[in-house]
Design a protein around this motif. Sequence first.
Motif, PDB file in Angstrom:
ATOM      1  N   GLU A 187       0.832  -1.202   0.000  1.00 47.43           N
ATOM      2  CA  GLU A 187       0.000   0.000   0.000  1.00 47.43           C
ATOM      3  C   GLU A 187       0.867   1.252   0.000  1.00 47.43           C
ATOM      4  O   GLU A 187       1.930   1.276   0.625  1.00 47.43           O
ATOM      5  N   VAL A 188       0.412   2.266  -0.706  1.00 47.16           N
ATOM      6  CA  VAL A 188       1.130   3.540  -0.783  1.00 47.16           C
ATOM      7  C   VAL A 188       0.221   4.632  -0.228  1.00 47.16           C
ATOM      8  O   VAL A 188      -0.899   4.805  -0.711  1.00 47.16           O
ATOM      9  N   PRO A 189       0.672   5.365   0.803  1.00 49.89           N
ATOM     10  CA  PRO A 189      -0.184   6.441   1.328  1.00 49.89           C
ATOM     11  C   PRO A 189      -0.199   7.650   0.385  1.00 49.89           C
ATOM     12  O   PRO A 189       0.804   7.974  -0.228  1.00 49.89           O
ATOM     13  N   HIS A 190      -1.360   8.297   0.297  1.00 53.55           N
ATOM     14  CA  HIS A 190      -1.519   9.549  -0.454  1.00 53.55           C
ATOM     15  C   HIS A 190      -2.058  10.583   0.532  1.00 53.55           C
ATOM     16  O   HIS A 190      -3.262  10.641   0.783  1.00 53.55           O
ATOM     17  N   TYR A 219      -5.762   9.121   2.347  1.00 58.22           N
ATOM     18  CA  TYR A 219      -5.964   8.142   1.288  1.00 58.22           C
ATOM     19  C   TYR A 219      -4.778   7.181   1.192  1.00 58.22           C
ATOM     20  O   TYR A 219      -3.642   7.557   1.463  1.00 58.22           O
ATOM     21  N   THR A 220      -5.098   5.952   0.796  1.00 63.57           N
ATOM     22  CA  THR A 220      -4.055   4.964   0.507  1.00 63.57           C
ATOM     23  C   THR A 220      -4.364   4.329  -0.853  1.00 63.57           C
ATOM     24  O   THR A 220      -5.526   4.245  -1.262  1.00 63.57           O
ATOM     25  N   GLU A 221      -3.308   3.893  -1.513  1.00 70.82           N
ATOM     26  CA  GLU A 221      -3.454   3.237  -2.815  1.00 70.82           C
ATOM     27  C   GLU A 221      -3.017   1.789  -2.699  1.00 70.82           C
ATOM     28  O   GLU A 221      -1.939   1.489  -2.198  1.00 70.82           O
ATOM     29  N   ARG A 222      -3.897   0.890  -3.149  1.00 66.62           N
ATOM     30  CA  ARG A 222      -3.553  -0.537  -3.258  1.00 66.62           C
ATOM     31  C   ARG A 222      -3.380  -0.848  -4.733  1.00 66.62           C
ATOM     32  O   ARG A 222      -4.219  -0.475  -5.543  1.00 66.62           O
ATOM     33  N   TYR A 278      -8.212   3.120  -4.492  1.00 60.90           N
ATOM     34  CA  TYR A 278      -7.930   4.217  -3.558  1.00 60.90           C
ATOM     35  C   TYR A 278      -8.925   4.140  -2.405  1.00 60.90           C
ATOM     36  O   TYR A 278     -10.129   4.206  -2.615  1.00 60.90           O
ATOM     37  N   LYS A 318      -9.459   6.908   4.457  1.00 63.41           N
ATOM     38  CA  LYS A 318      -9.541   6.637   5.890  1.00 63.41           C
ATOM     39  C   LYS A 318     -10.603   7.548   6.491  1.00 63.41           C
ATOM     40  O   LYS A 318     -10.625   8.740   6.189  1.00 63.41           O
TER      41      LYS A 318
END
Length: 199
Positions: free
Chosen positions: A109-112, A116-119, A173, A176
């Motif tokens: 996962e990459v936080p934005h 928001y996070t991206e999988r 996306y 949270k």
Amino acid sequence: MTFAERLEKLEPRERKLLGVLVGIMAALVVLAMPIYAWSAVSSSRTENDEIRALIDEVYKARLSVAERKAKQDALLARYGRPAPALAGFIEDAAKQNGITIADAQDKPEVPHGKKYTERLTVVKMHKVGMLALVKTIEKIEQSGHAVAVTRLNIRPRAGEPDSYEVELGVSAYDRKPDAKEKDKDKGEPKDTAEEEKTP
């Protein structure tokens, strides 16, 4: 000595000049009233036009705010439905178009930002026809979830028409929930939310 007596003592030339002066004064009074009225009407018209322009601007701004709010609500509603596990999600879309997934790999996962996070999941497909691939991508994009095709690598297979090796990356996306939204879920009042930047 009265005014009439004084007037009689004046010479004829002076009387004429006095008559001309009185005529000019009367003409100025007669002309001044319409000029003043026209000036007042013109000033009122200009003021009314300015007020009308301001009312139009307020109305347009209200429409613009309503449109922005509707877009924001639609966006939050879209993020309100979290995307399912991407490997199964992509496989379902591919199966509906006669494609078999050869390999699926989930990336970290990459936080934005803070919300928001991206999988990302990358799948590989062999011997795929172009029409089936396009329909699969269309199905993914129109799913209603906050997902997007973020990687696409297509290589034609030698000697086979309309047959391709495909590497497809799909990102989901996730948003949270805010502390305020958690409070709302618990039944507590929610403060006015600030506008958010979304990926």
